[in-house]
Write an enzyme that holds these catalytic residues in place. Sequence first.
Site, PDB file in Angstrom:
ATOM      1  N   ALA A  63       0.844  -1.195   0.000  1.00 41.90           N
ATOM      2  CA  ALA A  63       0.000   0.000   0.000  1.00 41.90           C
ATOM      3  C   ALA A  63       0.876   1.240   0.000  1.00 41.90           C
ATOM      4  CB  ALA A  63      -0.900   0.009   1.225  1.00 41.90           C
ATOM      5  N   ASN A  64       0.268   2.378  -0.275  1.00 46.09           N
ATOM      6  CA  ASN A  64       0.923   3.667  -0.080  1.00 46.09           C
ATOM      7  C   ASN A  64       0.523   4.199   1.288  1.00 46.09           C
ATOM      8  OD1 ASN A  64       1.954   3.555  -2.633  1.00 46.09           O
ATOM      9  ND2 ASN A  64       0.887   5.363  -3.381  1.00 46.09           N
ATOM     10  N   ARG A  65       1.338   5.089   1.791  1.00 45.69           N
ATOM     11  CA  ARG A  65       1.041   5.734   3.057  1.00 45.69           C
ATOM     12  C   ARG A  65       0.059   6.874   2.791  1.00 45.69           C
ATOM     13  NH1 ARG A  65       4.494   4.784   7.240  1.00 45.69           N
ATOM     14  NH2 ARG A  65       6.495   4.418   6.277  1.00 45.69           N
ATOM     15  N   SER A  66      -1.131   6.770   3.320  1.00 46.54           N
ATOM     16  CA  SER A  66      -2.105   7.851   3.164  1.00 46.54           C
ATOM     17  C   SER A  66      -3.182   7.699   4.223  1.00 46.54           C
ATOM     18  CB  SER A  66      -2.748   7.795   1.773  1.00 46.54           C
ATOM     19  OG  SER A  66      -3.866   8.661   1.710  1.00 46.54           O
ATOM     20  N   VAL A  91      -2.884   6.264  -4.887  1.00 50.81           N
ATOM     21  CA  VAL A  91      -3.112   4.983  -5.567  1.00 50.81           C
ATOM     22  C   VAL A  91      -1.782   4.255  -5.719  1.00 50.81           C
ATOM     23  CG1 VAL A  91      -4.042   3.926  -7.654  1.00 50.81           C
ATOM     24  CG2 VAL A  91      -4.976   6.102  -6.853  1.00 50.81           C
TER      25      VAL A  91
END
Length: 226
Positions: free
Chosen positions: A29-32, A96
């Site tokens: 995942a991305n960090r958000s 994304v």
Amino acid sequence: RGDRPLLGKHVVVTSGPTHEPIDPVRYIANRSSGQQGHAIAAALAGLGARVTLVSGPVTLADPAGVETRHVETARQMAAAVDAALPADIVVCAAAVADWRVAGEADQKIKKDGSGQVPALAFVENPDILATVSKPGARRPPLVVGFAAETEKVVDHARAKLARKGCDWIIANDVGSGPDGGVMGAADNAIHIVTAGGVESWPRLAKTEVATRLARRIAETVKERNI
Ligand code: C5P
């Protein structure tokens, strides 16, 4: 119409990360946190817009007065955005994942004690912002993207504006310098990069960035007769 300048407008906002499965129990995942995207969705609804929020996995509550669709992967997010169109305005604030794991495993990949590690191969995910920005009858009149950069923030944002084909790039410095460290933080310093130039804002709470951005969008809707 004075205090609800976006009445009758449909806005689609993406927010949060996407999760790309490796196997049934693991993902990349991305960090958000989704804070900025969710705040933008709420602020636009506050100006009277009908807002569809397409959110990846976040711990935030669905904003009041917004229709929220929950997705996990980039492909699901792309499909949900497509299903939500047409729109007058699209704001892509989601982080994304650029790639997903090729050949996601049906069963949990086991650690067998031999010291062997799995190799992951990746395939590119659909680019939602670039897809929405493609010229054509269904292209929303105002498409806004984000750029999280750690250096040469405005230069990279200009390049991204051209590459994606959107109207604005909201650039923020996510590095660890004096203006950095926005991931999960409550405030954000942004630059609005358009074909016309750059507008730099002071460091503000993400909720204040959202309020001002929604007003800025409403001004543009009026000016451009969207
Ligand atoms: O390509 P990059 O991730 O640097 O660009 C960021 C912008 O593009 C953000 O607005 C993000 O929401 C959007 N994006 C997207 N689909 C992707 C990758 C990024 O909509 N697959």
